[in-house]
Design a protein around this motif. Sequence first.
Motif, PDB file in Angstrom:
ATOM      1  N   TRP A 146       0.848  -1.202   0.000  1.00 42.72           N
ATOM      2  CA  TRP A 146       0.000   0.000   0.000  1.00 42.72           C
ATOM      3  C   TRP A 146       0.871   1.234   0.000  1.00 42.72           C
ATOM      4  CZ3 TRP A 146      -4.267  -2.373  -0.963  1.00 42.72           C
ATOM      5  CH2 TRP A 146      -4.632  -3.536  -0.270  1.00 42.72           C
TER       6      TRP A 146
ATOM      7  N   GLY B 152      -1.905   7.512  -5.960  1.00 46.10           N
ATOM      8  CA  GLY B 152      -1.488   6.237  -6.552  1.00 46.10           C
ATOM      9  C   GLY B 152      -1.963   5.053  -5.741  1.00 46.10           C
ATOM     10  N   ASP B 153      -2.426   5.291  -4.503  1.00 46.68           N
ATOM     11  CA  ASP B 153      -2.992   4.200  -3.701  1.00 46.68           C
ATOM     12  C   ASP B 153      -4.456   4.010  -4.093  1.00 46.68           C
ATOM     13  OD1 ASP B 153      -2.493   2.477  -1.150  1.00 46.68           O
ATOM     14  OD2 ASP B 153      -4.455   3.386  -0.812  1.00 46.68           O
ATOM     15  N   ALA B 154      -4.954   2.785  -3.848  1.00 45.05           N
ATOM     16  CA  ALA B 154      -6.342   2.483  -4.226  1.00 45.05           C
ATOM     17  C   ALA B 154      -7.345   3.364  -3.484  1.00 45.05           C
ATOM     18  CB  ALA B 154      -6.624   1.012  -3.935  1.00 45.05           C
ATOM     19  N   GLU B 155      -6.949   3.853  -2.301  1.00 49.56           N
ATOM     20  CA  GLU B 155      -7.858   4.680  -1.492  1.00 49.56           C
ATOM     21  C   GLU B 155      -7.808   6.152  -1.877  1.00 49.56           C
ATOM     22  OE1 GLU B 155      -9.684   3.763   1.893  1.00 49.56           O
ATOM     23  OE2 GLU B 155      -9.961   2.342   0.268  1.00 49.56           O
TER      24      GLU B 155
ATOM     25  N   ALA C 167      -4.801   3.806  -9.330  1.00 50.65           N
ATOM     26  CA  ALA C 167      -3.961   3.126  -8.353  1.00 50.65           C
ATOM     27  C   ALA C 167      -3.060   2.181  -9.118  1.00 50.65           C
ATOM     28  CB  ALA C 167      -4.829   2.334  -7.389  1.00 50.65           C
ATOM     29  N   GLY C 168      -1.817   2.114  -8.726  1.00 51.35           N
ATOM     30  CA  GLY C 168      -0.928   1.182  -9.410  1.00 51.35           C
ATOM     31  C   GLY C 168       0.501   1.444  -9.067  1.00 51.35           C
TER      32      GLY C 168
END
Lengths: 268, 189
Positions: free
Chosen positions: A125, A168-171, A189-190
Amino acid sequence: MLKRPHYLALGGTLVLLLALLNLPASVAERLKLVVSGSFLPLFGLRSATHSFLDRASYQLLPRSVLIEELVKARLEISDLQATLLQSQEALGENARLRAALGNPPKGPWNRRFARVIGRDSTTWWRTLRIDLGSRDGIQPNQVVMTAAGLVGRVSQVGLTHSDVALVGDAECGVSVVVRETRDQGIIKAGQASSSEGGYVELSLLQNSPDVMAGQTILTSGLGGVFPSGIPVGVIQDSRAMEGGLFTSARVRLSAALNRLEEVWVLQP
Amino acid sequence: MNPPRLSIAFLFLLSWLGVFAQTQFAGFRELLGVPFSILPALIAYSALTHGLWTTTALAVVTGLWVDSLSASKLGVSVAPHFLLALLLHLRSHLILRDQRYAQFWIGFGSGAAIHVLVLLLLSAGQREPLTGWATFWQLPLLALMNGVACPAAFILFDALGLAFDYRPVFQSSFRNDRQTVRGRHDRIH
């Protein structure tokens, strides 16, 4: 071969695991804060050590260097004061134009200085922890940035610290706009690569042949979390995707997320 | 196998510091792309040298600590830590745990297994973890780190044992109450 104690340990752990994974989200978050509270002495010790080292380094600096820094800072202040006057004039003009168009005025950013005290304990993460919490008025979804650009948003708030989901985080999905072409897109995100913590993928909503390397990415203000106009990064390269239906680009972030030590939290 | 309580306390203390270390050392993380992680090696050491309940408690507590300082769901890391601990504990009598090369490969395997299992569990959840080509670099590096940490843990805890425990009494085969009389016909009294 498994014996009775092994079955007991296995069963006990399984029950605990099922209970933990089925907790309601709010209870799980609170429990997480309680467990992470066991590290408060270490985070406190870290902050105290940093303060001590900072003070020690100030004591060790020669007087000539300090005077040189002071002169440099004075020059910078006078330069910034001139820029501030110009900005205030532009802000006033902007407010008048917005009022004429019937749009609500844009308030100034209320910044709060915070220190980065830790990063995510896993590799999977993009989050970090800052030393401000609910007792300092921090709330979820407040924007975190540096002078260079956007860092992320507050994802979880404890009493004395908060977790920040980085760009860049999914959240932390961010709606952005290319300054030069006004094309809109979303930061996905990736993981570009491990050593490229400063890169993210931008997915533009439509194919944009005008988008090219060197153009600047800003927050668009859509989505309601991030105010418009915060620099996010610069496009490194772009390519057409899905048979030319939309464009994808690699963006180098303006803020060096791997080397952050201090950030600002924007408060209303 | 009855390890002294001091060793258990040190093991938990080192794990606590190890979890904290995973959130620090930004330079290390920037250079290698992975956090400073030695917890699988400590779990492996515990499984090979301590009892079932100590190892179970360490695996559960360590898993909770790791998740509390991460964006992962609380409890996700517990299962991989515990499964590895149980497996190693069950096979501990078959493992050449006194050999350095065996310790290295146990640490290496533990580092790889725990991180792969955590990644698989996270992938099964609602949020997709950040993986990519870099993962093929990160996983071997995490395994290698634990491969080095495992023998280091054995050396450290042996040294701690020597420093804080009673030293084992050296027992000679010579007995003071025995006398050998040399003569024509040797006799032992």
